[in-house]
Write a protein that holds these residues in place. Structure first.
Motif, PDB file in Angstrom:
ATOM      1  N   SER A   7      -3.883  -3.718   6.213  1.00 35.31           N
ATOM      2  CA  SER A   7      -3.049  -2.992   5.251  1.00 35.31           C
ATOM      3  C   SER A   7      -1.582  -3.009   5.621  1.00 35.31           C
ATOM      4  O   SER A   7      -1.231  -2.977   6.799  1.00 35.31           O
ATOM      5  CB  SER A   7      -3.498  -1.526   5.157  1.00 35.31           C
ATOM      6  OG  SER A   7      -4.789  -1.424   4.648  1.00 35.31           O
ATOM      7  N   CYS A   9       1.492  -0.544   4.279  1.00 30.87           N
ATOM      8  CA  CYS A   9       1.787   0.617   3.438  1.00 30.87           C
ATOM      9  C   CYS A   9       3.120   0.408   2.735  1.00 30.87           C
ATOM     10  O   CYS A   9       4.127   0.138   3.380  1.00 30.87           O
ATOM     11  CB  CYS A   9       1.804   1.886   4.287  1.00 30.87           C
ATOM     12  SG  CYS A   9       0.184   2.259   4.990  1.00 30.87           S
ATOM     13  N   GLN A  13       3.728   0.035  -5.343  1.00 22.78           N
ATOM     14  CA  GLN A  13       2.767  -1.063  -5.424  1.00 22.78           C
ATOM     15  C   GLN A  13       3.209  -2.178  -6.368  1.00 22.78           C
ATOM     16  O   GLN A  13       2.971  -3.351  -6.084  1.00 22.78           O
ATOM     17  CB  GLN A  13       1.385  -0.542  -5.830  1.00 22.78           C
ATOM     18  CG  GLN A  13       0.665   0.190  -4.710  1.00 22.78           C
ATOM     19  CD  GLN A  13      -0.728   0.576  -5.110  1.00 22.78           C
ATOM     20  OE1 GLN A  13      -0.921   1.303  -6.087  1.00 22.78           O
ATOM     21  NE2 GLN A  13      -1.711   0.107  -4.355  1.00 22.78           N
ATOM     22  N   HIS A  37      -2.917   5.375  -8.114  1.00 22.53           N
ATOM     23  CA  HIS A  37      -2.702   4.151  -7.341  1.00 22.53           C
ATOM     24  C   HIS A  37      -3.773   3.125  -7.666  1.00 22.53           C
ATOM     25  O   HIS A  37      -4.611   3.349  -8.549  1.00 22.53           O
ATOM     26  CB  HIS A  37      -2.694   4.471  -5.841  1.00 22.53           C
ATOM     27  CG  HIS A  37      -1.638   5.452  -5.452  1.00 22.53           C
ATOM     28  ND1 HIS A  37      -0.301   5.189  -5.551  1.00 22.53           N
ATOM     29  CD2 HIS A  37      -1.742   6.713  -4.982  1.00 22.53           C
ATOM     30  CE1 HIS A  37       0.389   6.242  -5.149  1.00 22.53           C
ATOM     31  NE2 HIS A  37      -0.467   7.188  -4.805  1.00 22.53           N
ATOM     32  N   TRP A  39      -6.425  -0.142  -5.805  1.00 21.18           N
ATOM     33  CA  TRP A  39      -6.883  -0.955  -4.680  1.00 21.18           C
ATOM     34  C   TRP A  39      -6.307  -2.320  -4.992  1.00 21.18           C
ATOM     35  O   TRP A  39      -6.731  -2.996  -5.927  1.00 21.18           O
ATOM     36  CB  TRP A  39      -8.407  -0.978  -4.610  1.00 21.18           C
ATOM     37  CG  TRP A  39      -8.926  -1.862  -3.535  1.00 21.18           C
ATOM     38  CD1 TRP A  39      -9.451  -3.113  -3.692  1.00 21.18           C
ATOM     39  CD2 TRP A  39      -8.947  -1.597  -2.133  1.00 21.18           C
ATOM     40  NE1 TRP A  39      -9.809  -3.629  -2.468  1.00 21.18           N
ATOM     41  CE2 TRP A  39      -9.500  -2.714  -1.493  1.00 21.18           C
ATOM     42  CE3 TRP A  39      -8.539  -0.512  -1.356  1.00 21.18           C
ATOM     43  CZ2 TRP A  39      -9.674  -2.790  -0.124  1.00 21.18           C
ATOM     44  CZ3 TRP A  39      -8.707  -0.593   0.014  1.00 21.18           C
ATOM     45  CH2 TRP A  39      -9.269  -1.708   0.618  1.00 21.18           C
ATOM     46  N   THR A  41      -4.986  -6.001  -3.460  1.00 23.03           N
ATOM     47  CA  THR A  41      -4.971  -6.907  -2.317  1.00 23.03           C
ATOM     48  C   THR A  41      -4.401  -8.262  -2.715  1.00 23.03           C
ATOM     49  O   THR A  41      -4.479  -8.676  -3.873  1.00 23.03           O
ATOM     50  CB  THR A  41      -6.385  -7.120  -1.716  1.00 23.03           C
ATOM     51  OG1 THR A  41      -7.202  -7.850  -2.627  1.00 23.03           O
ATOM     52  CG2 THR A  41      -7.039  -5.796  -1.360  1.00 23.03           C
ATOM     53  N   VAL A  54      -4.077  -5.521   2.078  1.00 26.08           N
ATOM     54  CA  VAL A  54      -4.081  -4.398   1.143  1.00 26.08           C
ATOM     55  C   VAL A  54      -2.652  -3.877   1.028  1.00 26.08           C
ATOM     56  O   VAL A  54      -2.018  -3.551   2.037  1.00 26.08           O
ATOM     57  CB  VAL A  54      -5.010  -3.264   1.627  1.00 26.08           C
ATOM     58  CG1 VAL A  54      -5.037  -2.128   0.601  1.00 26.08           C
ATOM     59  CG2 VAL A  54      -6.413  -3.786   1.900  1.00 26.08           C
ATOM     60  N   GLU A  56      -1.145  -0.993   0.367  1.00 29.24           N
ATOM     61  CA  GLU A  56      -1.602   0.399   0.407  1.00 29.24           C
ATOM     62  C   GLU A  56      -0.453   1.351   0.081  1.00 29.24           C
ATOM     63  O   GLU A  56       0.627   1.246   0.668  1.00 29.24           O
ATOM     64  CB  GLU A  56      -2.103   0.680   1.828  1.00 29.24           C
ATOM     65  CG  GLU A  56      -2.739   2.000   2.031  1.00 29.24           C
ATOM     66  CD  GLU A  56      -4.206   1.989   1.645  1.00 29.24           C
ATOM     67  OE1 GLU A  56      -4.628   2.997   1.074  1.00 29.24           O
ATOM     68  OE2 GLU A  56      -4.904   1.008   1.926  1.00 29.24           O
ATOM     69  N   ASP A  58       2.015   4.371   0.386  1.00 30.04           N
ATOM     70  CA  ASP A  58       2.422   5.110   1.592  1.00 30.04           C
ATOM     71  C   ASP A  58       2.527   6.616   1.341  1.00 30.04           C
ATOM     72  O   ASP A  58       3.312   7.292   1.970  1.00 30.04           O
ATOM     73  CB  ASP A  58       3.722   4.542   2.165  1.00 30.04           C
ATOM     74  CG  ASP A  58       4.942   4.795   1.293  1.00 30.04           C
ATOM     75  OD1 ASP A  58       4.815   5.414   0.204  1.00 30.04           O
ATOM     76  OD2 ASP A  58       6.043   4.357   1.684  1.00 30.04           O
ATOM     77  N   HIS A  60       0.465   9.084   2.040  1.00 35.88           N
ATOM     78  CA  HIS A  60      -0.042  10.021   3.056  1.00 35.88           C
ATOM     79  C   HIS A  60       1.150  10.551   3.861  1.00 35.88           C
ATOM     80  O   HIS A  60       2.046   9.790   4.225  1.00 35.88           O
ATOM     81  CB  HIS A  60      -1.042   9.311   3.978  1.00 35.88           C
ATOM     82  CG  HIS A  60      -1.704  10.239   4.934  1.00 35.88           C
ATOM     83  ND1 HIS A  60      -1.097  10.691   6.079  1.00 35.88           N
ATOM     84  CD2 HIS A  60      -2.923  10.826   4.890  1.00 35.88           C
ATOM     85  CE1 HIS A  60      -1.905  11.507   6.704  1.00 35.88           C
ATOM     86  NE2 HIS A  60      -3.029  11.607   6.000  1.00 35.88           N
TER      87      HIS A  60
END
Length: 131
Positions: A7, A9, A13, A37, A39, A41, A54, A56, A58, A60
């Motif tokens: 991944s 982050c 995206q 968001h 998934w 890739t 990925v 991913e 960010d 978090h």
């Protein structure tokens, strides 16, 4: 055992997908909606069944301080293999990519570090030929 996913982050995206596909040359593999968001890739066009990267989100709370600390210290979050760092550096510079480290020989490898526009530094590297 082999690496299946890794991944990076990203702060956006959509922006990341454009950069990683249109600029770096990866190919979108999966895009599955997951609430606000996805998934998402990408893979190397040279190895479409290989390791997936990925993109991913960010979001978090621990991720952004981590990314900011790495970027501030000039530390790449990952490294991508290329055939020729100097050629890839020239190609990417033509596309407007910003580098924080120009190509540099470091013993058995040559590396350069670029800004992925999504809050990360990415290293590109190739193994030097032994004379």
């Amino acid at each position: 055992m082999k690496i299946h996913l890794s991944s990076v982050c990203v702060d956006d995206q959509d922006k990341a997908l454009r950069f990683y596909t249109e600029v770096l040359g990866f190919v979108k593999k999966h895009e599955v909606p997951l609430g606000e968001h996805r998934w998402l890739t990408v893979v190397s066009p040279e190895d479409p069944e290989g390791t997936e990267l990925v993109l991913e989100p960010d979001s978090h709370p621990a991720v952004r301080p981590y990314k900011e600390a790495l970027a501030k210290d000039g530390i790449p979050v990952t490294s991508f293999a290329v055939d020729d760092v100097h050629a890839e550096y020239a190609r990417l510079r033509e596309l407007g990519v910003e580098f924080t480290q120009e190509p540099a020989e470091m013993g058995p490898v040559t590396t350069a570090v670029l800004d992925d526009t999504c809050g990360n530094l990415i290293q590109i590297a190739h193994t030097n030929q032994v004379p």
